[in-house]
Design an enzyme around this catalytic site. Structure first.
Site, PDB file in Angstrom:
ATOM      1  N   GLU A 436       0.769  -1.297   0.073  1.00 26.01           N
ATOM      2  CA  GLU A 436      -0.015   0.073  -0.008  1.00 26.01           C
ATOM      3  C   GLU A 436       0.958   1.248  -0.051  1.00 26.01           C
ATOM      4  OE1 GLU A 436      -2.350   0.212   3.590  1.00 26.01           O
ATOM      5  OE2 GLU A 436      -2.824   2.231   3.220  1.00 26.01           O
ATOM      6  N   ASP A 509      -1.324  -0.952   5.612  1.00 24.15           N
ATOM      7  CA  ASP A 509      -0.985  -0.446   7.040  1.00 24.15           C
ATOM      8  C   ASP A 509      -2.317  -1.031   7.879  1.00 24.15           C
ATOM      9  OD1 ASP A 509       0.710   1.155   5.889  1.00 24.15           O
ATOM     10  OD2 ASP A 509      -0.562   2.839   5.755  1.00 24.15           O
ATOM     11  N   ASP A 511      -4.369  -0.093   9.721  1.00 24.95           N
ATOM     12  CA  ASP A 511      -5.413   0.988  10.041  1.00 24.95           C
ATOM     13  C   ASP A 511      -6.617   0.725   9.188  1.00 24.95           C
ATOM     14  OD1 ASP A 511      -4.587   1.962   7.554  1.00 24.95           O
ATOM     15  OD2 ASP A 511      -3.907   3.928   8.023  1.00 24.95           O
ATOM     16  N   ASP A 513      -8.027   2.307   6.589  1.00 21.60           N
ATOM     17  CA  ASP A 513      -7.775   2.322   5.174  1.00 21.60           C
ATOM     18  C   ASP A 513      -7.058   0.856   4.591  1.00 21.60           C
ATOM     19  OD1 ASP A 513      -8.851   4.527   4.109  1.00 21.60           O
ATOM     20  OD2 ASP A 513      -7.235   5.653   3.806  1.00 21.60           O
TER      21      ASP A 513
END
Ligand code: TSJ
Length: 658
Positions: A436, A509, A511, A513
């Site tokens: 990513e 990541d 998180d 997203d």
């Protein structure tokens, strides 16, 4: 008493001790999977009894001491003395290897190929087994134990013959066993895994009640109960729950031919994906096989015949293709039969040639009159319209597709520029990291071992592919570069033989997203390159969440519990860094923690339960927002379920929350 027993014991014990020596040969592994396998071996017997119409209730109880009870209200394991072996049927079942069902005849009904190796294996790998049989107004008990004798372990020895212990009006079989902690790495069965399988069994065995009770935690008793009067029809409804269906009631029928019981249910939705799930003797056949082939062939033929008869297709018109009739279908085909042969890479493909004509017979004999019955007119015309429309789209896109294919061949060339390929040419060793973001991609490029690791950075979020036709996916840059990098082609053209990487590792990541991106990628692989997942090529890389540093000592922690351990270890005066993204790590750190095969942790994404994943993928990635929210709030604790089996679902779920 011991005299009577010694002779048969010797023979029997050789068998059971062999199981102890090599448990993996009989139950797969000695981890959580193998532990659950023990339970299924026992449950299968009760399910057989129910499938043959002699029981309608199967209860599983998990006890505090990690023993497990399975109970049914069937006829009871035969208590009479076995002619040749001179001991009770119960003792034969628990001490003879492969005795599962071989009472001289085939009275044991439909015992599957993978399952049903039997109660004797469970006995051999348990500390004890307690059996209670209620039949003919009497209660019978017998206990088997394993124990240390000198340096040897004696397995599954009956401590007395089957004994009459009382009177009763009930009938049935109750078996309690304690898996041996010397064999299994864990004795903690997973409530969710068991509940899920019992629910599946309840769908597959109409009208049978499955109960699960977990008594292991004080003050936190958990119960589940499943019974589906509609059987497969309810299963299909469940999988179509959040989709827009073309007609309300699934079409559902059953027939028996040459001893093969065939049950079918299907319903169309307004989507384009074909979802066909098949089972043999309650075992999912993820790789399909002869029964699926039979279903597809017969559906195509019966529908085309109907269309011709009704003049929907004129003489000059070509027949519709099978895929036209299956666009947007959710179907379950379930067979019960003897001597099942499983084939394929994962032994989940039905090989028996007699299954195909049996399914064809069922579909032809039952679907034809359904189509011709005027009261089904509305349903039938919806089905036919959908297929006719699909055929038109297919015809018009066929040309466009060939053009697009040619075009994308050209356009793809510069896209590969994004890929930093590896120097090694051995696909079996090579790994592709899909990373990513450009900055993490940059670190990954510098940190990697370029001999076998290739890096493909993704810019922004890829397109959510759920409910998109293939053309839309093919015109998306991010996916085009993935398809090109993998070298397999896509959809119908997919060919796993040409895969250039053994491991495809998604690095995103930690998180929301990142979770979303991961979910989109997994949905893409699931929809268009499913074999990558079923063959175990897709992995999720787990970057650390924290770095704890004290002087030159550095510890990376991958979750909160590892963090507290790390802090405990280094003591006061440490520096703590929380990684918010992969981009925060320098190339060396990224290599050390996430890419180096020596240290990294990867999770292989598998599909244990394709039907369940399908349901989730549509609920979570589809276009209806209501059910998605509902589902997430209902299953807030998803993360705590059986880690490996649920990785895909978990990843998809996290993504949908994003
Ligand atoms: F075998 C076992 F221990 F794994 C086990 C078997 C465990 C449990 C919980 C249940 C059973 C079981 C076996 N439930 N019901 C039966 N039925 C028979 O074994 C049975 C009964 C009668 C006849 C018959 O022909 O009369 C045949 C069978 C196979």
């Amino acid at each position: 008493m011991s005299k009577e027993y010694s002779v048969s014991d010797i023979k029997v014990m050789e068998g059971l001790e062999a199981v102890r020596m090599r448990p993996g040969m009989y139950i797969g592994r000695t981890g959580l999977r193998g532990l659950h396998h023990m339970l299924w071996e026992i449950v299968d017997n009760s399910v057989d009894e129910a499938a043959n119409g002699y029981a309608d209730e199967v209860c599983v109880t998990l006890h505090r001491d990690r023993s497990v009870t399975v109970e049914d209200n069937g006829r009871g394991i035969p208590v009479g003395i076995h002619e040749k072996l001179g001991v009770s049927g119960v003792e034969v079942v628990f001490t003879q290897l492969h005795a599962g069902g071989k009472f001289g005849n085939d009275s044991y009904g439909y015992s599957g190929g993978l399952h049903g190796v039997g109660a004797s294996v469970v006995n051999a790998l348990s500390e004890y087994v307690d059996v209670e049989v209620c039949t003919g107004g009497k209660v019978y008990n017998q206990r088997f134990e394993s124990y240390q004798e000198g340096s040897k372990i004696v397995s599954g020895r009956p401590i007395a013959p089957l004994t009459e212990t009382g009177r009763t009006r009930r009938q049935g079989t109750k078996v309690t066993f304690l898996p041996d902690k010397r064999v299994f790495e864990t004795l903690d069965m997973n409530f969710e895994t068991i509940a899920k399988r019992l629910r599946e069994l309840a769908y597959l065995n109409k009208g049978v009640t499955f109960k699960l009770e977990d008594q292991r935690e004080w003050g936190n008793k958990k119960n589940k109960e499943y019974c589906f009067g509609g059987g497969l029809s309810d299963f299909v409804k469940y999988m179509n729950e959040d989709k827009t269906t073309l007609y309300d009631e699934p079409i559902c029928f059953s027939a028996t031919k040459d001893g093969i019981v065939v049950e079918v249910a299907f319903q169309h939705n307004d989507g384009y994906t074909e979802n066909l799930f098949s089972y043999v003797n309650n075992i999912a056949t993820g790789e399909g096989g002869t029964h699926e082939t039979g279903f597809k062939a017969a559906l195509t033929k019966v529908m085309n015949d109907y269309c011709r008869k009704m003049q929907i297709l004129k003489d000059k018109d070509p027949s519709l293709a099978g895929e036209d009739f299956r666009e947007g279908i959710t179907a379950v085909v379930s067979l019960k039969m003897r001597s099942v042969q499983f084939e394929g890479q994962t032994k989940t493909k039905l090989g028996n040639t007699e299954a195909r004509p049996a399914v064809e017979y069922a579909v032809t004999e039952k679907l034809t009159p359904f189509l011709e019955d005027l009261k089904n007119g509305e349903t039938v015309s919806k089905m036919v319209d959908k297929a006719v429309k699909a055929a038109k789209v297919r015809e018009t896109t066929r040309k466009a597709k060939t053009m697009a294919r040619e075009k994308s061949k050209l356009e793809n060339a510069p896209l590969v520029g994004k890929l930093s390929s590896c120097t090694g040419r051995n696909a079996a060793l090579n790994e592709l990291f899909i990373v990513e973001g450009d900055s993490a991609g940059g670190s990954a490029k510098q940190g990697r071992d370029r001999r076998f690791q290739a890096i493909l950075p993704l810019r922004g979020k890829p397109l959510n592919v759920e409910k998109k036709r293939l053309e839309a996916v093919l015109s998306n840059d991010e996916f085009r570069s993935i398809i090109t990098a993998l070298g397999t082609g896509i959809g119908e053209d997919f060919n796993i033989e040409t895969l250039k990487y053994n491991k495809i590792i998604i690095l995103s990541d930690a998180d929301q997203d990142g979770a979303h991106i991961r979910a989109i990628l997994l949905t893409f692989f699931y929809r268009y390159m499913r074999e990558l997942i079923t063959n175990g090529h897709v992995y999720i890389g787990l970057p650390p969440l924290y770095k704890v540093q004290k002087g030159s000592k550095v510890i990376y922690a991958y979750d909160d519990s590892e963090l507290s351990q790390a802090i405990e270890k280094v003591g006061n005066g440490y520096a703590l860094q929380r990684y918010k993204g992969l981009g925060e790590m320098n190339p060396e750190q990224l290599w050390e923690t996430t890419m180096n095969p020596e240290n990294r942790s990867l999770v292989c994404v598998g599909i244990e339960d394709a039907a369940e994943v399908e349901h989730l993928v549509t609920v979570l990635m589809g276009d209806k927002v209501g059910p998605r929210k509902e589902y997430i709030s209902e299953h807030a604790n998803f993360n705590k379920t059986d880690a490996f089996e649920n990785k895909l679902k978990q990843a998809v779920k996290e993504g949908a929350e994003a």
